[in-house]
Design a protein around this motif. Sequence first.
Motif, short mmCIF file in Angstrom:
data_model
loop_
_atom_site.label_atom_id
_atom_site.label_comp_id
_atom_site.label_asym_id
_atom_site.label_seq_id
_atom_site.Cartn_x
_atom_site.Cartn_y
_atom_site.Cartn_z
N THR A 267 56.80 6.08 33.27
CA THR A 267 57.54 6.04 34.52
C THR A 267 57.51 4.60 35.00
OG1 THR A 267 57.80 6.95 36.74
CG2 THR A 267 55.54 6.79 35.93
N ALA B 208 52.05 16.36 40.01
CA ALA B 208 53.49 16.17 40.17
C ALA B 208 54.18 17.33 39.47
CB ALA B 208 53.93 14.85 39.56
N ILE C 174 57.53 18.72 37.94
CA ILE C 174 58.62 17.97 37.33
C ILE C 174 59.72 18.90 36.83
CG2 ILE C 174 59.18 16.29 35.53
CD1 ILE C 174 56.12 15.59 35.53
N ILE D 162 60.60 14.07 39.43
CA ILE D 162 59.51 14.69 40.17
C ILE D 162 60.10 15.44 41.36
CG2 ILE D 162 57.45 14.28 41.57
CD1 ILE D 162 56.87 11.84 39.78
N ILE E 90 54.91 16.20 44.92
CA ILE E 90 53.57 15.78 44.51
C ILE E 90 52.58 16.33 45.53
CG2 ILE E 90 52.03 13.81 44.13
CD1 ILE E 90 54.61 12.18 43.46
N PRO F 257 58.69 11.69 44.89
CA PRO F 257 59.67 12.68 44.43
C PRO F 257 61.00 11.98 44.13
CG PRO F 257 58.41 13.59 46.23
CD PRO F 257 58.02 12.13 46.13
#
Length: 146
Positions: A34, A90, A92, A98, A101, A136
């Motif tokens: 990420t 998270a 997903i 995402i 979280i 997110p």
Amino acid sequence: MKQFIFSLTAIAGIISAPSFAQQNVGLPTVELKTGIYRIQAELADTPKARELGLMNRTSMPTNSGMLFIFEQKAGHCFWMNNTKIPLSIAFIADDGKIVNIEEMQAETTNNHCPKAAVRYALEMNKQWFSERVILPGTVIQGLPKK
């Protein structure tokens, strides 16, 4: 003489403490990405692996985590029963974004659930996401397709 005793004590501590790798025998891993961050994630992709999760672990390296993969999209909720380290999770979506979280305290039974049906959940050390400003909508790359 004191130096020699310290060295023996340090070696004994290293030998007696189970390493992260020893605690995770048999689980495959995958590298996720990420932004600039790389994550070495163990795969919890069977019912037994998902049930055990990170229970009874006492530590986890900084950029390591556990990726939970479910067969079906659903509101898969998590709790921290028998989990000794605080974690962030998270949730997903299939496209890697995402959804939300959650911060989870060790040894608690509160439910932590996704805000939408998902097949993936990534557990990392507590505040791993917030310390890196991963929010997110951020995409996690490298998710295995099942």
